[in-house]
Scaffold this active site. Structure first.
Site, PDB file in Angstrom:
ATOM      1  N   HIS A 241       0.822  -1.208   0.000  1.00  0.00           N
ATOM      2  CA  HIS A 241       0.000   0.000   0.000  1.00  0.00           C
ATOM      3  C   HIS A 241       0.856   1.259   0.000  1.00  0.00           C
ATOM      4  O   HIS A 241       0.496   2.276   0.587  1.00  0.00           O
ATOM      5  CB  HIS A 241      -0.961   0.006   1.194  1.00  0.00           C
ATOM      6  CG  HIS A 241      -1.974  -1.097   1.169  1.00  0.00           C
ATOM      7  ND1 HIS A 241      -3.105  -1.038   0.369  1.00  0.00           N
ATOM      8  CD2 HIS A 241      -2.033  -2.292   1.810  1.00  0.00           C
ATOM      9  CE1 HIS A 241      -3.799  -2.147   0.533  1.00  0.00           C
ATOM     10  NE2 HIS A 241      -3.183  -2.928   1.396  1.00  0.00           N
TER      11      HIS A 241
ATOM     12  N   ASN B 129     -10.467  -3.222   1.384  1.00  0.00           N
ATOM     13  CA  ASN B 129     -10.045  -3.143  -0.013  1.00  0.00           C
ATOM     14  C   ASN B 129     -11.240  -2.798  -0.894  1.00  0.00           C
ATOM     15  O   ASN B 129     -12.377  -2.749  -0.425  1.00  0.00           O
ATOM     16  CB  ASN B 129      -9.444  -4.473  -0.477  1.00  0.00           C
ATOM     17  CG  ASN B 129      -8.091  -4.767   0.148  1.00  0.00           C
ATOM     18  OD1 ASN B 129      -7.314  -3.869   0.426  1.00  0.00           O
ATOM     19  ND2 ASN B 129      -7.816  -6.038   0.383  1.00  0.00           N
TER      20      ASN B 129
END
Length: 695
Positions: A79, A152
């Site tokens: 990320h 997500n």
């Protein structure tokens, strides 16, 4: 507990089952975690039974011990590319029947939030439009402490157990010997790993679909992925799955479009988010939950604790509970977006964990990661991470300590600091007292063994264009693998999902009849399609929030320009003007117009629908510009609605695009935009696709 009155005010003393002392806050400050969550018991670790093993999910224990471990400053990967913004969450009505969390009770209250959306595999310098999962994390600054909902844009995951996460990420990251490829999964190490792990098949269907190449960060869904618990004031628990639904709908790019956008503007998504907020077009999502009881869960033909499974909405419909609006860009990217620290273990009373094994591992991993990444157990003191409610405890010192605690006492229980914080069993965080029993084992549940049925569910739920794109995704990625055995293994898995899927991918690869025979661990089911799994079957017929590109020139027809501007504004979309040069130009009536882009810097993939309307006097000069001809070719190849005026005809002829090719080609010479808007609302001209690509 037996109570004993204290001689001074601020707290009461009690004795626990084991004779340990508890000091309970009365009218004094309450003991909290660093996230501001009130602690109900600071003497006992969460265990399975009074004499059982400690639980990894005990976030209070782990925060306390970890901070202690780092109180002396020592000698001193996913990320990475993300974008964030501030905003607020507002509940629609009280959710008290489901959850006692304070921020879900008052529909008039606006809870501050910070949201960060990110790619997973690439580095901080990688492009926005890579095919990848997007992280969707929201930090709620509630009156009861910080709550992080970390998920997500896909409701399932690659693996079932957190112990496999390092292997997954190592497989998709650049190879350690050559340090490439970057921000890609189209290589041997990734496909070798997932093809050896059948549990990854459902997630692969999502990642090879359009979901992994979103049009905009404003137009993606978010999911909590795991089952969580919500707890009401009576202490009753209900399982929930979290869903974020974007106001404008969920839309994606197609693969070759995403490649071109990434080359033209690697910052495409973050630029779009920033500009939208600055212009007052605030991104908005609705938060819903699927709530279900243990009895309902027992009746599912899958295990809700398996993070590779979703709950079809036909089984458990969504219940909307509130909305999130992002209305303020950051002041400093590093200080806020880069330093924000999300941890699934940051909870507030009323929300609790399930026994999902991937979630359980995340509860340790995220906190440990923040300690490494931000360099200190005091990361909660960074402004973007700091609770907006009071917090107090006896944690001290450590690297990068910015507070100045006073007094001689840094422990409790104590009788030396009567005004210090104490635990509060009434308002503090209580874990749901689920009964747990059994042997300590390393054993995957048998209920996790079906790896293909929900992958087949996803395939069957797609529209024909979406299925074509899944075939294209697998074909491209597997075509980049050098090892034949990886391709034949994956074709075998795809055959278990849907024989026609395997056959079409094999045909694109030139590998008909080469699929391995892979025996499923359990028989594969044949579920009915679930309409909400498709982006386009449920897509709103709207261009709100989208960008319309107008390629024009000096001398543009003033009446046509005004009609386009009016029509686009009426639909809640944004018009951007592209011209050969960026300097000011004039309309046919002498009004000055400043283009938003110059032609070489703004290819048609940057826009959701396009209009080509040059002045007749400028057509000859445009014919000499390859970028202008490519602008038309790519817009047609990317299935966009294309408006044109009569003067543009020679450009289309040179681009070999027929003006009557399909219903997506609309003549707007007479300044009527009705048909153009109607076609643009279809998102793409799907009937065109078989003409422009085979795989």
């Amino acid at each position: 507990m037996a109570k004993k009155a204290e001689s001074k005010t601020g707290y009461e003393s009690t004795t626990g089952n084991g004779g340990e002392p508890h000091q309970i806050a009365t009218d004094g400050p309450r003991l909290t975690t660093n996230q501001g969550t009130v602690i109900s018991d600071d003497q006992n670790t969460l265990t399975i039974g009074p004499r059982g093993p400690q639980l990894l999910e005990d976030h209070i224990l782990r925060e306390k011990i970890t901070h202690f471990d780092h109180e002396r400053i020592p000698e001193r990967v996913v990320h990475a590319r993300g974008y964030g913004a501030h905003g607020y969450f507002q509940s629609y009505k009280s959710a008290s029947k489901l959850c006692k969390a304070g921020f879900l009770q008052d529909p008039e209250a606006k809870t501050p939030v910070f949201c960060r959306i990110s790619t997973v595999a690439g580095s901080a310098g990688s492009r926005d439009t890579a095919r990848d999962v997007r992280g969707f994390a929201v930090k709620f600054y509630t009156d009861e402490g910080n709550y992080d909902l970390v998920g997500n844009n896909i409701p399932v995951f690659f693996i079932q157990d957190a112990i496999k996460f390092p292997d997954l990420i190592h497989s998709v990251k650049p190879a350690p010997d050559r340090d490439f490829p970057q921000a890609q999964s189209a290589h041997d190490t990734f496909w070798d790993f997932v093809s050896l792990n059948p549990e990854s098949m459902h997630m692969l269907m999502w990642v090879m679909s359009d979901r992994a190449i979103p049009t905009s960060l404003r137009m993606i869904e978010g999911f909590g992925v795991h089952s969580f618990r919500m707890i009401d004031k009576e202490g009753d628990s209900t399982f929930v799955k979290f869903h974020w639904r974007p106001k404008y709908g969920t839309f994606s790019q197609i693969w070759d479009e995403a490649v071109m956008v990434g080359g033209a503007d690697p910052d495409f998504h973050r630029r779009d988010m920033w500009n939208s907020i600055e212009s007052g077009d605030y991104p908005e999502w609705e938060l819903s939950v699927q709530s279900f009881t243990q009895e309902q869960a027992d009746a599912f033909d899958f295990d809700h604790l398996d993070p590779t499974k979703l709950i079809p909405e036909e089984l458990v419909p969504l219940t909307p509970i509130g909305k999130m609006v992002l209305d303020r860009n950051v002041d400093n990217f590093f200080a806020e977006t880069e330093q924000v620290a999300f941890c699934p273990s940051h909870l507030v009373p009323g929300i609790d964990f399930s026994n999902d094994p991937l979630l359980q591992g995340r509860l340790f991993s995220y906190l440990d990661t923040q300690l490494s990444r931000l360099g200190s157990p005091n990361f909660h003191q960074i402004p973007v991470n700091k609770p907006k409610c009071p917090f107090a405890n006896f944690q001290r010192d450590g690297h990068m300590q910015t507070e100045v605690p006073t007094g001689r006492v840094a422990n409790q229980p104590n009788s030396l600091d009567e005004a210090g914080p104490r635990e509060d069993p009434k308002s503090g965080f209580h874990s749901f007292p689920a009964e747990e029993a059994g042997q300590k084992v390393r054993l995957r549940p048998e209920s996790f063994a079906d790896h293909y049925t929900q992958a087949r569910l996803f395939w069957k739920s797609m529209t024909e264009p979406e299925q074509r794109h899944i075939v294209g995704g697998f074909s491209f990625e597997l075509g980049k693998c050098q090892e034949t055995k990886i391709r034949t293994r994956m074709l075998g898995h795809l055959n278990n999902i849907a024989p026609e899927l395997s056959s079409q991918v094999a045909d694109c690869l030139g590998m008909k009849g080469m699929a391995d025979k892979i025996k499923p661990a359990v028989p594969v089911g044949d579920p009915d399609p679930s309409l909400p799994l498709s982006q386009y079957a449920v897509a709103p017929q709207s261009i709100a929030g989208k960008k319309i590109g107008l390629l024009t020139t000096n001398g543009v027809d003033a009446g046509l320009l005004a009609a386009i501007q009016k029509a686009v504004k009426a639909e809640g979309a944004k018009l951007e003007i592209i011209a050969p040069k960026i300097g000011p130009m004039e309309t046919s009536e002498g009004q000055e117009v400043t283009p938003d882009h110059f032609l070489a810097g703004a290819p048609s993939p940057l826009f959701d629908a396009v209009i080509i309307a040059p002045a007749p006097s400028a057509v000859e000069s445009l014919l000499a510009e390859a970028a202008a001809i490519d602008w038309i070719r790519t817009a047609f190849a990317h299935l966009k609605a294309i408006g044109f005026n009569e003067a543009s005809s020679p450009l289309f002829e040179k681009a070999a695009v027929k003006l009557d090719a399909d219903e997506g080609m609309i003549d707007v010479t007479d300044a009527s935009l009705t048909d153009f808007v109607a076609q643009a609302k279809q998102h793409r001209i799907w009937k065109r696709e078989p003409q422009v690509r085979s795989c």
